[in-house]
Design a protein around this motif. Sequence first.
Motif, PDB file in Angstrom:
ATOM      1  N   ALA A 120      -6.841  14.996 -18.837  1.00 26.85           N
ATOM      2  CA  ALA A 120      -7.982  15.895 -18.623  1.00 26.85           C
ATOM      3  C   ALA A 120      -9.016  15.253 -17.703  1.00 26.85           C
ATOM      4  N   VAL A 121      -8.610  14.996 -16.454  1.00 26.14           N
ATOM      5  CA  VAL A 121      -9.480  14.359 -15.462  1.00 26.14           C
ATOM      6  C   VAL A 121      -9.541  15.250 -14.233  1.00 26.14           C
ATOM      7  N   SER A 122     -10.740  15.683 -13.857  1.00 26.70           N
ATOM      8  CA  SER A 122     -10.888  16.570 -12.712  1.00 26.70           C
ATOM      9  C   SER A 122     -10.897  15.773 -11.412  1.00 26.70           C
ATOM     10  N   HIS A 123     -10.563  16.429 -10.309  1.00 23.98           N
ATOM     11  CA  HIS A 123     -10.607  15.785  -8.999  1.00 23.98           C
ATOM     12  C   HIS A 123     -12.010  15.268  -8.699  1.00 23.98           C
ATOM     13  N   LYS A 124     -13.014  16.035  -9.098  1.00 20.26           N
ATOM     14  CA  LYS A 124     -14.401  15.707  -8.774  1.00 20.26           C
ATOM     15  C   LYS A 124     -14.804  14.350  -9.318  1.00 20.26           C
ATOM     16  N   HIS A 125     -14.302  14.006 -10.494  1.00 22.28           N
ATOM     17  CA  HIS A 125     -14.722  12.769 -11.150  1.00 22.28           C
ATOM     18  C   HIS A 125     -13.616  11.719 -11.210  1.00 22.28           C
TER      19      HIS A 125
ATOM     20  N   VAL B 283       0.852  -1.191   0.000  1.00 26.17           N
ATOM     21  CA  VAL B 283       0.000   0.000   0.000  1.00 26.17           C
ATOM     22  C   VAL B 283       0.888   1.241   0.000  1.00 26.17           C
ATOM     23  N   ASP B 284       0.557   2.187  -0.874  1.00 27.51           N
ATOM     24  CA  ASP B 284       1.309   3.446  -0.913  1.00 27.51           C
ATOM     25  C   ASP B 284       0.422   4.514  -1.540  1.00 27.51           C
ATOM     26  N   GLU B 285       0.850   5.769  -1.406  1.00 28.92           N
ATOM     27  CA  GLU B 285       0.104   6.874  -1.988  1.00 28.92           C
ATOM     28  C   GLU B 285       0.918   7.500  -3.118  1.00 28.92           C
ATOM     29  N   CYS B 286       0.227   8.273  -3.942  1.00 32.56           N
ATOM     30  CA  CYS B 286       0.896   9.014  -4.999  1.00 32.56           C
ATOM     31  C   CYS B 286       0.084  10.257  -5.328  1.00 32.56           C
ATOM     32  N   TYR B 287       0.739  11.209  -5.958  1.00 34.25           N
ATOM     33  CA  TYR B 287       0.055  12.398  -6.437  1.00 34.25           C
ATOM     34  C   TYR B 287      -0.155  12.279  -7.940  1.00 34.25           C
ATOM     35  N   ILE B 288      -1.358  12.581  -8.377  1.00 35.73           N
ATOM     36  CA  ILE B 288      -1.623  12.663  -9.803  1.00 35.73           C
ATOM     37  C   ILE B 288      -1.346  14.089 -10.244  1.00 35.73           C
ATOM     38  N   GLY B 289      -0.366  14.249 -11.093  1.00 35.62           N
ATOM     39  CA  GLY B 289       0.027  15.578 -11.526  1.00 35.62           C
ATOM     40  C   GLY B 289       1.314  16.040 -10.891  1.00 35.62           C
ATOM     41  N   GLY B 290       1.842  15.286  -9.941  1.00 33.32           N
ATOM     42  CA  GLY B 290       3.121  15.623  -9.340  1.00 33.32           C
ATOM     43  C   GLY B 290       2.966  16.287  -7.996  1.00 33.32           C
TER      44      GLY B 290
END
Length: 294
Positions: A253-258, A134-141
């Motif tokens: 082109a993916v928003s946080h909301k979706h 298990v680990d985390e990551c940032y989408i977009g850096g």
Amino acid sequence: MVEEYPRNLTELEANFTTEEACRAYLARLRWPACFRCAHCGSGKAWPVRGLWECAGCGYQTSVTAGTIFQDTRTPLPVWFRAMWWVTTRKNGASALGLQRVLGLKRYGAWTLLHKLRRAMVRPGRDLLTGRVEVDECYIGGLEEGLPGRLNWEKALIVVAAQEDGPGIGGIRMRQIVDASAASLVPFVQESVEPGSVIHTDGWLGYLPLESKGYQHEVTFLKGKKKTPSELMPRVHHVIALLKRWLMGTHQGAVSHKHLDYYLDEFTFRFNRRRSRVEANSSFVWRSRLWPSIL
């Protein structure tokens, strides 16, 4: 019921061109043996203005009730073409691609795709077991200048990857608001069977796992000669594939909301990557797109 999944575009257009043909197919899925009234259990009904009216109690129902097609204004043949296109694309489909193929308006294609993504998640699905990274990551850096794992603008994702020998078994992922124990521990509890071994880095947010019934294996990354991708290879491989998929298929082109809907689709596709194309696609149609029926 014999499978009726169209193997190619010609079969799709031959079998699901009309609204009536699509509704007949849904009726066979919903009542494979015979009609069964949800109110009184009667096995007899007759069609009334596009609905089925129970001969026993008079209750009327539709083959689309409780499904993603309920109250839709989009013709069912368009839905079926969209489902076939999405499930036969190895890397999925974007709203723009679906718009071009089916001649839909941009918002119509986008809405349709999101409904299909929601249907890909099965309530009560099996939990991951055994050893799980298990680990985390940032989408977009990662944003510069923010302390620790604080995130303001980028999407923070937590990923679980089940070990399968040297390879990867099933995965789970979710967008979280922060990397605190309040966000990480519930994700693990909803994704992994208690008693399993959870392999993480030394982040403090994972410390409560042992008190929740898990075996917690910690690998401290700081000061190691090996990279995080070498120390926890499975989860980092999944993260790399996710980022590549978001940038490739969806051009980022993916928003946080979706975003969670896209994560559901990626998870669905990854967990069925070893299935035959026909079996995979048929499973989508029968077990995901009509979860309330089946």
